[in-house]
Design a protein around this motif. Structure first.
Motif, mmCIF file in Angstrom:
data_model
loop_
_atom_site.group_PDB
_atom_site.id
_atom_site.type_symbol
_atom_site.label_atom_id
_atom_site.label_comp_id
_atom_site.label_asym_id
_atom_site.label_seq_id
_atom_site.Cartn_x
_atom_site.Cartn_y
_atom_site.Cartn_z
ATOM 1 N N VAL A 68 35.005 51.023 -16.259
ATOM 2 C CA VAL A 68 33.665 51.441 -15.833
ATOM 3 C C VAL A 68 33.533 52.950 -16.002
ATOM 4 N N LEU A 69 32.506 53.344 -16.713
ATOM 5 C CA LEU A 69 32.281 54.776 -16.951
ATOM 6 C C LEU A 69 30.924 55.141 -16.368
ATOM 7 N N ASP A 70 30.949 55.894 -15.281
ATOM 8 C CA ASP A 70 29.694 56.252 -14.603
ATOM 9 C C ASP A 70 29.287 57.666 -15.025
ATOM 10 N N GLU A 71 28.349 57.754 -15.921
ATOM 11 C CA GLU A 71 27.859 59.048 -16.434
ATOM 12 C C GLU A 71 29.019 59.987 -16.780
ATOM 13 N N PRO A 72 29.909 59.568 -17.667
ATOM 14 C CA PRO A 72 31.102 60.398 -17.896
ATOM 15 C C PRO A 72 30.808 61.711 -18.623
ATOM 16 N N MET B 40 38.203 53.243 -13.631
ATOM 17 C CA MET B 40 36.857 53.793 -13.458
ATOM 18 C C MET B 40 36.857 55.308 -13.641
ATOM 19 N N VAL B 41 35.832 55.772 -14.328
ATOM 20 C CA VAL B 41 35.575 57.211 -14.397
ATOM 21 C C VAL B 41 34.305 57.447 -13.586
ATOM 22 N N PHE B 42 34.483 58.111 -12.463
ATOM 23 C CA PHE B 42 33.344 58.354 -11.566
ATOM 24 C C PHE B 42 32.515 59.521 -12.097
ATOM 25 N N GLN B 43 31.316 59.669 -11.541
ATOM 26 C CA GLN B 43 30.470 60.809 -11.948
ATOM 27 C C GLN B 43 31.193 62.130 -11.726
#
Lengths: 244, 236
Positions: free
Chosen positions: B145-149, B74-77
């Protein structure tokens, strides 16, 4: 700069002794003479050693238990609620009461002295570590969960570095507190140690002896602070970007 | 790894005890290697949806199925790097088994080779995001999962990082879910777009993007944007 500061201290002391009088405040050479005499007989090292051993054991005990309990209270609400009244009582109970009660209940023993010193330090360590645990970053906790960090790795690499400044603060304030309390415990109920010798000097009104032990003790505290505590703190914070 | 999502309802209670519905009837599936993009207005519940899909939040009605081995990257905001560990250590702690060759290749594509020994506090946001991306890819995730990268990066950097992500996603069997409110990113990176409504969020439209990712032209992007505008207009 530190050496200059130490030199200023000795000069001030010397000048003060001239005004107050040698009988009440002996000058530094007289006190150093007594110190060397005590060192020569070995009494100084035996007493300093006994005090340091008590400090080491009670400090380790208080920090280990305090860290574990503080972490537990910071993580679990129920534990916090149950433990909080105990903390309030222990935080506000005078050190003298704990030491006297420990000697009455457990006798004038080494275990009673160490337990009393550790109990005095314990609540401040618990409170500091509880605050540290409450301040743990949940975002990093989630990161560790997503990336499936095993529990040990998460504790060592994610939790412990966040607690490190709190552990260092608890250690520093704890050490300062224990240095003071250990002498009282020795004064009241041990047959050796710096506190015991200061007690003897007090009864004999032997001011040079009293100051010799006080000065040796201060020198040891200063040495430990410089050689152990400060480098440890610097190591903990080496990843922080330096201020420009 | 195929991802199947069927969330009927997600609520949360505020400090006063009032319950608010955040998600309602979110159902979709992603095939192995597919890149799905969740697009929705700010505050509609996209991050809540991601927390459910990654297993951080179990308090919802419905079902999420991630069959097979669950390696989630995962890449968090915000990059969520460990500030006390170097760039390389941050990656190796999440991916202890990553081999040196693969790590070097990742560093090279993401232009991080000169920053291996730096601490996160010494990095710009763009660099820290790339480290977070490298960390997520180093574990060879089944589900990424990419959250607004690309949020809060300047335009030139966002475009460069977007093409790096596109390059890294190419030819992978990783099921990927990207959350963004930037339509350019959505169209350039996604295979399928899920357009979410305002809160309580529900999927209003699903839009497949058929042109191959590497060959998407400005006109492809413009066409999808027009289609989205038309759908939004039709919904009033």
């Amino acid at each position: 700069m530190r050496l200059v500061s130490v030199a200023v201290f000795f000069v001030t002391w010397w000048i003060a002794s001239l005004f107050i009088g040698h009988a009440k405040l002996p000058p530094p050479p007289e006190v150093l003479q007594v110190m060397f005499a005590q060192a020569k007989t070995g009494a100084l090292f035996v007493n300093l050693g006994a005090t340091l051993a008590r400090v080491a054991v009670s400090f380790t005990l208080a920090m280990t238990l305090g860290t574990a309990i503080g972490y537990w209270m910071g993580r679990h609400r129920l534990a916090d609620r149950l433990g909080d009244p105990w903390l309030i009582i222990l935080l506000n109970l005078p050190a003298l009461v704990i030491i006297v009660l420990a000697y009455i209940w457990a006798g004038l023993t080494e275990a009673a002295a160490i337990a009393a010193i550790a109990i005095n330090k314990l609540p401040t360590a618990v409170v500091t570590l509880r605050e540290g645990t409450r301040a743990l970053d949940p975002a990093l906790d989630e990161m560790a969960r997503i990336f499936d960090f095993p529990r040990g790795r998460a504790f060592r690499h994610v939790v412990l570095p966040q607690l490190a400044p709190y552990i260092a603060a608890a250690a520093r304030s704890g050490l300062a507190l224990i240095w003071k309390i250990v002498l009282v415990a020795e004064f009241l109920g041990r047959p050796n140690g710096v506190g015991f010798e200061i007690g003897v000097a007090f009864q004999l009104f032997d001011i040079p002896l009293l100051l010799a032990y006080s000065l040796s003790f201060a020198a040891i505290v200063f040495l430990i602070e410089t050689v152990l505590v400060q480098p440890f703190e610097a190591r903990l914070s080496r990843w922080r970007p330096r201020a420009a | 790894m195929r991802l199947e999502v069927d969330i009927s309802r997600k609520e949360y209670a505020n400090a006063a005890g009032q319950r608010h519905e955040v998600l309602r009837h979110i159902a979709f599936a992603l095939e192995v290697g597919e890149v799905g993009v969740i697009v929705g207005p700010s505050g509609c519940g996209k991050t809540t949806l991601l927390r459910i899909l990654t297993g951080l939040d179990h308090d919802y009605q419905g079902r999420v199925s991630r069959p097979g081995e669950q390696r989630i990257g995962m890449v968090f905001q915000e990059p969520r790097l460990l500030p006390w560990r170097s760039v390389e250590d941050n990656i190796r702690l999440a991916a202890p088994d990553v081999d040196a060759k693969r790590l070097s290749a990742l560093f090279e594509v993401l232009e991080l080779s000169g920053h291996r020994s730096h601490f996160p506090g010494e990095l710009s946001l763009g660099l820290a995001r790339r480290v977070a991306l490298a960390r997520a890819l180093a574990i060879e995730p089944d589900f990424l999962v990419l959250d607004e990268p690309l949020a809060s990066l300047d335009e030139a950097l966002a475009v460069r990082l977007r093409s790096q992500i596109a390059l890294l996603l190419e030819g992978r069997s990783t099921t990927t879910l990207l959350v963004t409110h930037n339509l350019d990113d959505a169209v350039r990176l996604g295979d399928r777009l899920f357009l979410l409504s305002a809160r309580p969020a529900t999927i209003r439209h699903t839009l497949p993007i058929r042109a191959p990712r590497s060959a998407r032209s400005e006109s492809d992007v413009a066409n999808v944007k027009n289609e989205i505008a038309r759908l939004n207009h039709a919904n009033g």
